[in-house]
Structure formats: C-alpha cells, structure tokens
Design a protein around this motif. Sequence first.
Motif, short mmCIF file in Angstrom:
data_model
loop_
_atom_site.label_atom_id
_atom_site.label_comp_id
_atom_site.label_asym_id
_atom_site.label_seq_id
_atom_site.Cartn_x
_atom_site.Cartn_y
_atom_site.Cartn_z
N GLU B 61 33.60 37.37 31.51
CA GLU B 61 35.00 37.37 31.13
C GLU B 61 35.32 36.00 30.52
N TRP B 133 33.67 33.20 32.78
CA TRP B 133 33.33 33.46 34.18
C TRP B 133 32.34 34.59 34.25
N LYS B 134 31.35 34.41 35.12
CA LYS B 134 30.30 35.42 35.28
C LYS B 134 30.44 36.12 36.61
N LYS B 135 30.38 37.42 36.57
CA LYS B 135 30.30 38.22 37.79
C LYS B 135 28.92 38.84 37.82
N GLU B 142 28.80 43.18 43.90
CA GLU B 142 29.30 42.31 42.84
C GLU B 142 29.82 40.99 43.40
N THR B 143 29.49 39.89 42.75
CA THR B 143 30.00 38.59 43.18
C THR B 143 30.31 37.73 41.97
N TRP B 144 31.48 37.10 42.01
CA TRP B 144 31.76 36.09 40.98
C TRP B 144 30.92 34.87 41.28
N GLU B 146 29.68 31.04 41.60
CA GLU B 146 30.34 29.78 41.90
C GLU B 146 29.84 28.72 40.92
N ALA D 8 39.30 36.13 36.20
CA ALA D 8 38.08 36.24 37.02
C ALA D 8 38.41 36.56 38.49
N ALA D 9 37.80 35.83 39.42
CA ALA D 9 37.96 36.13 40.85
C ALA D 9 39.44 36.11 41.25
N GLU D 12 41.20 39.27 40.35
CA GLU D 12 40.87 40.36 41.26
C GLU D 12 41.53 40.18 42.63
N THR D 80 32.07 29.34 34.74
CA THR D 80 30.65 29.60 35.03
C THR D 80 29.94 30.28 33.85
#
Lengths: 160, 160, 82, 82
Positions: B61, B133-135, B142-144, B146, D8-9, D12, D80
Amino acid sequence: MNIDTVMNKYAEISIQTEDFDHGYEVNLLESDNVEDGAVVTFSGRVRNNNLGLKVKGLFLEHYPDMTEKLLAEIIQTAKTRWNIGRVKVIHRIGQLAIGEQIVFVGVTSKHRQDAFAANEFIMDFLKVKAPFWKKELTELGETWLEAKNSDKEKAQAWSK
Amino acid sequence: MNIDTVMNKYAEISIQTEDFDHGYEVNLLESDNVEDGAVVTFSGRVRNNNLGLKVKGLFLEHYPDMTEKLLAEIIQTAKTRWNIGRVKVIHRIGQLAIGEQIVFVGVTSKHRQDAFAANEFIMDFLKVKAPFWKKELTELGETWLEAKNSDKEKAQAWSK
Amino acid sequence: MIKVIFFAALREQLGSSGTEISAKCASTVAEVKDALGKKDQGWKNYLANNSLLCAVNHQMVQGDFSVKAGDEVAFFPPVTGG
Amino acid sequence: MIKVIFFAALREQLGSSGTEISAKCASTVAEVKDALGKKDQGWKNYLANNSLLCAVNHQMVQGDFSVKAGDEVAFFPPVTGG
C-alpha cells in the motif's frame, strides 16, 4: 574467440566478443532463486569521450585463461567478505563502438547492502587485477590506455 | 491504479501495479546517453521467507502523491551529492507473489563510484522515507511488517 | 624451453606476441628479461619499463620468481579493463 | 473542514481509511488526534501509539504543526517499502 567458463551455478564468468542482454542476465540470476531478494548490477559501456578527447571506439585485448582465474579469485574473495548468492561477470573483448556494452557484474543477496558492496568490490578489483587492456581510437589516433591511480586507490581502500 | 510521474528526461518515478522489464529499463537509461559509461541497478523481489517464516506473498500500500514527492526529494538530494546522470525509480503496489519484482532503482554516471553510491543512497532513503507499507501473507496469517532499526541506521550513516 | 608472451602496448612495441628461450638462459623472471634484452637493444629498452608486470603460469610474480622449463612467462603493462 | 486519512495497519485498526473534522476542533496535529480520540475510545488507544507518523499536505510534520481548513492530515505507521 568466445570463452565460456561456467564455474558453478552460483558464479559464472564469461569473456566474449558478443554483446550481452542485460535483462536476460538479471533473469538468469533471479531464476530458481527466491532466497535472494536483492540484485545489484553494474554495466559499463564505451563512452564518447575520455580526458576531453572524442572517442570513436575501443579495442579490448586480454590474457586468456589468466583472466578467468583472476576473476574467479576476486569473486571468491567477495564471497568470503559478504553474504552473497549468485554472481555473474561478463567482459567483452575485441573491437567495440561508442555506446556498446563492455562489462556486466551481477550479484544477488538476501540483504541489499551485501550485493551493493560485493558488486563494487568485484568491479574495483577487476579494474586493477584482471588482465584486460584497452586501446582507444580517438580523433588523434590509437592509444593504449594508461592505468589510473584513482582505480588503484579504490581497490586499496577495501583493505582499510 | 497506475501512476506515472515523468519528472523529466533525467529522473523518472513510477508507482505501478504492473510488473516491469529490467532489461527495458536499463536500455532506456542508456538510450541516447553516451556520456555516462556506468549504470548501476538495484532490484528487489519478494523473498520466500522473512525472519524464519515462510512467506506466501505481499500486499503493498502507499500514499499516492506523497510517495512521488518523497522519492523526487531523495533523488534531488542524491543529485546534489554525486555526479550522476539519469535516475529511474519504479515501485510496485498491490498484491505480489513470491519471486515477483517489487522495486527498481537505476542510476547512470560517468564514473562508477557515483552510480554505486547514489543508487544505494536512494534505496536506503526510499526504505525509511517513502510512504509504502508491506503486509506479509505468511503461514501464520497476515501481518503488517515492522520498520527495521537496521534500515534506520543505514539511512543515518549517510549523514556521518 | 620457457614460453614467453607479451600483451597490449608491449606486444606492439616489441612487434611480437611471444617467443621461446632456453631454460638454461634464465632461472628467474629478471633473468628472462635480461636474456630477451640481449637479442635486441630495442627490446631491452622496452622491457626496462618499471611499470611492466609479470605473470608465471597465470600467477602474478615479482622479478626474483624462479622459472623452469615448461613455464609460461607473460610480460604486460598495468591492466585497464572494466 | 480538515481531511484526515489513515494508512496500512492504522487504517485496519481504526476500520477507516479517513474522515473529516471541523477546522474549529483543532489547530495543531496533536489536537487533530485528540479530536479523533474523543469520538471513540478504540480510536484514542490506537492513535496514542508513539511510533505513528504524521504528514500534512504530503509533508512530514511533528505534533505541534499547525493545521487549517482545507489541509490533508495523514497518520500512518513507520514505512516499510522497498
């Protein structure tokens, strides 16, 4: 004259008169290799000028067998210093025109820093150790290039 | 969603869902450019594991408009620090599978040292500044991702 | 015999890509140079260039390196590839 | 109005990609956060995360940065990409 020395799956050296395909080489480095997320490539081409002189072309000569041996040693040293995966080195010989590709170095690694450092290391030592010689065809005639002090210093800087 | 921001002939940024062709990009960087003898590329792909976990894929994203602005700033800074020619940055967004290409940075220069340094600089700052941002889709869900301290340290090292 | 080869600018200066000398004439790289120089004053001058490098059997060596029959001794200018 | 967006996180966690608040409710980025937290305790907790970053009109800023009507304020976790 086209010498292909495939060392093994993870380091290949090719001294060739033929041109090479940059994209194809990167695909080869990446194929069947999902461990390494990073690929750094260097490619060098014939510039249109050198030290202010208009260049028309280059002639590249080398010392067969010794070249491959030297390059293999440089790659082995890089592999002991950095955590790298595959390495490909291509160097062309013979007559080259302006804009033609001369050299390709491709390095894969898990983490980008290793691929950047190892690639630059290989190039820096290729420049001062591998027995290639360039003759430049300029507007003033043919001249064998002189080795540069700046290249010697770059190679020496790695042992600091 | 496919945003192409052509800054000018000498620096182009593209944020895209589509894959890119490494060889084509290198040809573009080299085309009509016989001043710069050196081209350094970095490309990053989705690895099959991260921190020991098996990875199935990535979702990327970003913050449209801001991404391009940040990348342009990073490239401009690189251009003030090193004598480089053309720069191309491609970053993919959306769903990516194992082995797919994520990012491409290509830099041309007269002398190889500049292209190596500028390319690594651009990557190091892209990592810590550009709003992507990578998930990660792993065997555990699924994890975003860090942000990594090691990336922050690499970027900081350039100001030493 | 010892096989002697020349590259690049040196090859052109000597007008020769290589020759052979008897292993009896030289026991070190420096003596190979001396032996070659005896054949021709022009060769002697060009081979006296301090920047010349030498490899024996594809390995870089200094002037005091020993040579024997069957060796390949190469003289060449500093390299300029890449 | 001030346009507020999340990525992003954080997007969500909040279950929202963005909202709007009246420019009367906040004159700084920190006050934007406070105003958003008043709507919902869950939001308040997630927005209290110290690692969150903020950009106003695509420029990274700190909490004391002034905001006005028409601004775009973005909150997001450390980046990231690459």
